[in-house]
Write a protein that holds these residues in place. Structure first.
Motif, PDB file in Angstrom:
ATOM      1  N   LEU A  97       0.817  -1.217   0.000  1.00 36.71           N
ATOM      2  CA  LEU A  97       0.000   0.000   0.000  1.00 36.71           C
ATOM      3  C   LEU A  97       0.852   1.269   0.000  1.00 36.71           C
ATOM      4  O   LEU A  97       0.478   2.277  -0.596  1.00 36.71           O
ATOM      5  N   CYS A  98       1.994   1.215   0.643  1.00 37.64           N
ATOM      6  CA  CYS A  98       2.903   2.359   0.627  1.00 37.64           C
ATOM      7  C   CYS A  98       3.303   2.695  -0.812  1.00 37.64           C
ATOM      8  O   CYS A  98       3.250   3.848  -1.236  1.00 37.64           O
ATOM      9  N   VAL A  99       3.672   1.695  -1.570  1.00 40.81           N
ATOM     10  CA  VAL A  99       4.068   1.899  -2.966  1.00 40.81           C
ATOM     11  C   VAL A  99       2.851   2.185  -3.843  1.00 40.81           C
ATOM     12  O   VAL A  99       2.903   3.023  -4.737  1.00 40.81           O
ATOM     13  N   TYR A 100       1.752   1.520  -3.574  1.00 43.50           N
ATOM     14  CA  TYR A 100       0.526   1.702  -4.362  1.00 43.50           C
ATOM     15  C   TYR A 100       0.057   3.159  -4.308  1.00 43.50           C
ATOM     16  O   TYR A 100      -0.212   3.778  -5.340  1.00 43.50           O
ATOM     17  N   PHE A 101      -0.026   3.713  -3.098  1.00 49.70           N
ATOM     18  CA  PHE A 101      -0.469   5.107  -2.963  1.00 49.70           C
ATOM     19  C   PHE A 101       0.583   6.090  -3.459  1.00 49.70           C
ATOM     20  O   PHE A 101       0.261   7.157  -3.958  1.00 49.70           O
ATOM     21  N   TYR A 102       1.846   5.721  -3.331  1.00 44.92           N
ATOM     22  CA  TYR A 102       2.916   6.544  -3.893  1.00 44.92           C
ATOM     23  C   TYR A 102       2.744   6.648  -5.407  1.00 44.92           C
ATOM     24  O   TYR A 102       2.839   7.725  -5.988  1.00 44.92           O
ATOM     25  N   GLU A 103       2.470   5.528  -6.044  1.00 43.16           N
ATOM     26  CA  GLU A 103       2.263   5.516  -7.494  1.00 43.16           C
ATOM     27  C   GLU A 103       1.010   6.306  -7.862  1.00 43.16           C
ATOM     28  O   GLU A 103       0.974   6.999  -8.874  1.00 43.16           O
ATOM     29  N   TRP A 104      -0.010   6.191  -7.072  1.00 39.74           N
ATOM     30  CA  TRP A 104      -1.273   6.882  -7.344  1.00 39.74           C
ATOM     31  C   TRP A 104      -1.123   8.391  -7.163  1.00 39.74           C
ATOM     32  O   TRP A 104      -1.558   9.169  -8.015  1.00 39.74           O
ATOM     33  N   VAL A 113       8.789  14.021   1.003  1.00 39.41           N
ATOM     34  CA  VAL A 113       9.200  13.999   2.415  1.00 39.41           C
ATOM     35  C   VAL A 113       7.959  13.882   3.306  1.00 39.41           C
ATOM     36  O   VAL A 113       7.936  13.078   4.243  1.00 39.41           O
ATOM     37  N   LEU A 114       6.935  14.643   2.998  1.00 41.48           N
ATOM     38  CA  LEU A 114       5.685  14.580   3.759  1.00 41.48           C
ATOM     39  C   LEU A 114       5.049  13.193   3.637  1.00 41.48           C
ATOM     40  O   LEU A 114       4.556  12.641   4.625  1.00 41.48           O
ATOM     41  N   TYR A 115       5.098  12.620   2.442  1.00 39.72           N
ATOM     42  CA  TYR A 115       4.554  11.287   2.220  1.00 39.72           C
ATOM     43  C   TYR A 115       5.278  10.251   3.088  1.00 39.72           C
ATOM     44  O   TYR A 115       4.647   9.436   3.750  1.00 39.72           O
ATOM     45  N   ILE A 116       6.592  10.307   3.099  1.00 42.45           N
ATOM     46  CA  ILE A 116       7.391   9.377   3.904  1.00 42.45           C
ATOM     47  C   ILE A 116       7.113   9.576   5.392  1.00 42.45           C
ATOM     48  O   ILE A 116       6.957   8.608   6.143  1.00 42.45           O
ATOM     49  N   TYR A 150      11.705   3.356  10.434  1.00 43.00           N
ATOM     50  CA  TYR A 150      10.673   3.446   9.392  1.00 43.00           C
ATOM     51  C   TYR A 150      11.019   4.510   8.357  1.00 43.00           C
ATOM     52  O   TYR A 150      10.804   4.299   7.161  1.00 43.00           O
ATOM     53  N   LEU A 151      11.534   5.647   8.794  1.00 45.68           N
ATOM     54  CA  LEU A 151      11.923   6.687   7.833  1.00 45.68           C
ATOM     55  C   LEU A 151      12.943   6.150   6.833  1.00 45.68           C
ATOM     56  O   LEU A 151      12.807   6.355   5.618  1.00 45.68           O
TER      57      LEU A 151
END
Length: 182
Positions: A97-104, A113-116, A150-151
């Motif tokens: 989901l981290c990558v999925y929403f990043y792609e979206w 940076v805010l996303y991470i 996590y960062l």
């Protein structure tokens, strides 16, 4: 056969309680990921799933289960249980989901940076819940130690994803140009 000692490599939990139920519920909810619209190539998705499985296992078994660190325990027992294996599947939806929403969303510049940061905070919240449900039991680890971890992991995860996409696109472009040369 009475008196014969049979070695167990995977133990069943002594008590089936909230941590086992949590793992089962998350695994069932994870099945709905296949219903999401496709946003990335299947090959890349498979590699993201494998990385989502591998990284937490390496980290957990390096700092949680092996001396001299042994700073937290997975599930109820010091023994390797069936649910320790199933716990690995709980990490897959997080990475995917981290990558999925990043792609979206495709955040740019400071929004990355805010996303991470948002995903690291989400991970801290998730870890807080699993500590409360005794999926992890700390004895030397603190939740605050997880945030920089996590960062770093999420940042490297997204760099890896971009690396995969770059090579996947170049592979496709290269095969198309070879077809046009015929």
């Amino acid at each position: 056969m009475k008196g014969v000692l049979v070695p167990m490599f995977l133990y069943l939990p002594k008590h089936f309680d909230q941590n086992e139920w949590f793992i089962i519920i998350v695994l069932i909810l994870s099945l709905f990921l296949v219903k999401l619209p496709k946003r990335m190539p299947a090959e890349v998705s498979c590699l993201i799933v494998l990385l989502s499985l591998a990284i937490p296992n390496i980290i957990d078994h390096s700092i949680a289960a092996i001396s001299p660190y042994d700073v937290y325990r997975l599930n109820d027992s010091e023994k390797y249980e069936v649910f320790d294996i199933l716990l690995s599947g709980v990490y897959i939806p997080f990475g995917f989901l981290c990558v999925y929403f990043y792609e979206w969303l495709r955040p740019k510049k400071t929004k990355i940076v805010l996303y991470i940061l948002c995903w690291a905070l989400f991970a801290i919240g998730f870890e807080f819940v699993i500590v409360r449900l005794h999926v992890f039991t700390y004895h030397g680890w603190r939740l605050a130690y997880s945030f920089p971890t996590y960062l770093l992991v999420i940042s490297l995860f997204l760099v890896y994803y971009e690396f995969l996409l770059f090579h996947h696109k170049n592979k496709d472009i290269g095969s198309l140009s070879r077809m046009n040369d015929r």
